[in-house]
Design an enzyme around this catalytic site. Structure first.
Site, PDB file in Angstrom:
ATOM      1  N   LYS A 177       2.004  29.428 -15.538  1.00 56.69           N
ATOM      2  CA  LYS A 177       2.307  28.285 -16.416  1.00 56.69           C
ATOM      3  C   LYS A 177       3.614  27.617 -16.031  1.00 56.69           C
ATOM      4  O   LYS A 177       3.695  26.387 -15.914  1.00 56.69           O
ATOM      5  CB  LYS A 177       2.374  28.746 -17.873  1.00 56.69           C
ATOM      6  CG  LYS A 177       2.829  27.655 -18.846  1.00 56.69           C
ATOM      7  CD  LYS A 177       3.060  28.194 -20.229  1.00 56.69           C
ATOM      8  CE  LYS A 177       4.363  28.953 -20.378  1.00 56.69           C
ATOM      9  NZ  LYS A 177       5.502  28.119 -20.822  1.00 56.69           N
TER      10      LYS A 177
ATOM     11  N   CYS B 223       9.869  27.378 -27.749  1.00 53.99           N
ATOM     12  CA  CYS B 223       9.967  28.527 -28.648  1.00 53.99           C
ATOM     13  C   CYS B 223      11.392  28.690 -29.176  1.00 53.99           C
ATOM     14  O   CYS B 223      12.360  28.400 -28.471  1.00 53.99           O
ATOM     15  CB  CYS B 223       9.558  29.806 -27.913  1.00 53.99           C
ATOM     16  SG  CYS B 223       7.798  29.872 -27.500  1.00 53.99           S
TER      17      CYS B 223
ATOM     18  N   ARG C 224      -0.140  28.690 -25.990  1.00 56.39           N
ATOM     19  CA  ARG C 224       0.681  27.841 -25.115  1.00 56.39           C
ATOM     20  C   ARG C 224       0.765  28.405 -23.701  1.00 56.39           C
ATOM     21  O   ARG C 224       0.981  27.663 -22.753  1.00 56.39           O
ATOM     22  CB  ARG C 224       2.108  27.721 -25.674  1.00 56.39           C
ATOM     23  CG  ARG C 224       2.247  26.817 -26.890  1.00 56.39           C
ATOM     24  CD  ARG C 224       3.718  26.694 -27.267  1.00 56.39           C
ATOM     25  NE  ARG C 224       4.511  26.411 -26.088  1.00 56.39           N
ATOM     26  CZ  ARG C 224       5.765  26.810 -25.894  1.00 56.39           C
ATOM     27  NH1 ARG C 224       6.358  27.530 -26.823  1.00 56.39           N
ATOM     28  NH2 ARG C 224       6.411  26.502 -24.802  1.00 56.39           N
TER      29      ARG C 224
END
Length: 432
Positions: A23, A118, A399
């Protein structure tokens, strides 16, 4: 009711799992696609929320974005006309700041909302802005956005980062590849996804040397061309399944990985008494029935990754004895400890240090995923717990993990994604 994971623990996880693309690398590559008017094809792209948000923003800017497969995307940025991003959702992901570097590099102008992500502690972008200013950019913060403009273009220079920053390293690379003259960036981060972004840019015709070392040297070029490139495997997804194997006392062959990227995680699991076997592109973790405590300190790569701290802490929570975990990157990364305490975890936090007293087993409870990696760690705890565990706020987990529950199910986990109480009740009745 929002989506939740519900699970019954107690089963050792066994079998094979295939790791997706990284990611954190993919987010940098998507932004880098802005830097050429030619078509760029990115393969092994993870189908996760952060990636899809970045692609949606590219479309809003005017780029042609086409998914040619579940993990392949074609991007042509020739149609970009909008240099200002006004998307509330982009504020929720940290990597939005890569659009500043990419738009500056190509168009010498950018207006991008300050990043979110986050809630794991302060992650200022001062080193990013320092680098942009050194390259000749005027920057101001206005209405919650970074407004950046280089009226006379970007000029290569010498930049020393005050602190090692992954985001700043990538962002300055994006801005500098099309600049005039040569740029030298010292005290840079060395993470695998930094090397991946540099390799991607070089495949487009950039001239970047030194990625993966303390110093990166960039000689600006006139233009970049299209390319086809595959994202590296996700180090953190792989590490998460390594911890799941150890914590559940299971046996998992984790495929499509680069074992060298996982050495710090492997070393700690071996210290705990687990068996780790490395192959060319896979790694096998066999969890020991009795595991020893150890100490962990998060550090920039090649040290132990901060993104693996919650997962290793949950694993250490089932070892026999006292472990000490020191978090040196993000000061608020221990928020999950209160949730783990609901499951019987015995962890005491003092400042940036947690003291873990291993227990025999976690117990099922209803807990909240407070951030991406903490959420994954709580799922591991739930799969090792006696009884039923519900993990809420799983949007955080989605996510960064693609089909997390499906991959765990294939390993024998009793876990289900539920969207309403009726589905949750059916699960409870089925598993007894």
């Amino acid at each position: 009711m929002e989506q939740q994971f519900i699970m019954r623990g107690g089963r050792p996880l066994r079998g094979e799992v295939v790791i997706g693309g990284a990611k954190n690398a993919a987010l940098g590559l998507i932004a880098a696609a802005i830097l050429t008017d030619d078509t760029v094809v990115i393969e092994n792209l993870p189908d996760v929320r952060d990636v899809n948000v970045m692609l949606d923003v590219l479309r809003e800017l005017g780029a042609a974005v086409e998914r040619t497969g579940s993990h392949t995307v074609s991007i042509c940025a020739a149609g970009i006309r909008e240099l200002s991003i006004n998307d509330e959702f982009i504020r929720r992901i940290r990597a939005s700041y890569y659009f500043i570097g990419a738009l500056l590099g190509k168009y010498h102008s950018a207006v991008v909302p300050l990043p979110g992500g986050c809630a794991i502690g302060s992650r200022p972008i001062d080193q990013h802005l320092k680098g942009f200013r050194a390259l000749g950019t005027d920057i101001r913060i206005q209405n919650g956005c970074v407004v950046a403009e280089a009226k006379d273009g970007l000029k290569g220079t010498h930049i020393y980062l005050d602190v090692v920053s992954v985001g700043a390293t990538i962002n300055i690379m994006l801005a500098a590849v099309l600049s005039e003259r040569k740029t030298t960036i010292e005290n840079v981060a060395k993470e695998p996804h930094i090397v991946d972004v540099a390799n991607f840019l070089n495949s487009m015709g950039a001239n970047i040397r030194g990625a993966g070392t303390d110093t990166i040297r960039i000689r600006g070029v006139k233009r970049l061309h299209g390319t086809s490139y595959a994202v590296i495997p996700d180090q953190i997804e792989a590490g998460t399944f390594m911890c799941a194997a150890a914590a559940s006392r299971g046996d998992i062959l984790i495929k499509n990985v680069i074992p060298k990227h996982l050495e710090s995680i492997s070393a700690k699991l071996v210290e705990m008494g687990n068996t780790v076997v490395e192959y060319d592109e896979s790694i096998r973790v066999i969890g020991s029935a009795v595991q020893r405590p150890t100490d962990v300190k998060t550090l920039p790569y090649p040290g132990f990754p901060t993104d693996m701290q919650p997962q290793i802490s949950v694993t250490l929570g089932l070892a026999r004895g006292i472990s000490v975990v020191t978090e040196s990157i993000f000061e608020s990364r221990f928020k999950y400890v209160d949730e783990l305490a609901r499951m019987g975890g015995a962890i005491k936090v003092e400042g940036n240090v947690s003291i873990i007293d291993g227990i025999r087993s976690y117990t099922g409870a209803s807990v909240n995923a407070l951030d991406l990696r903490a959420g994954a760690a709580l799922v591991i705890a739930g799969l090792c717990a006696e009884g039923i565990t519900t993990v809420r706020e799983i949007g955080y987990i989605q996510r960064g993990y693609e089909h997390f529950e499906r991959k765990l199910q294939a390993l024998g986990a009793e876990i289900q994604l539920v969207e309403d109480e009726r589905e949750a009740q059916k699960f409870r009745m089925r598993v007894g």
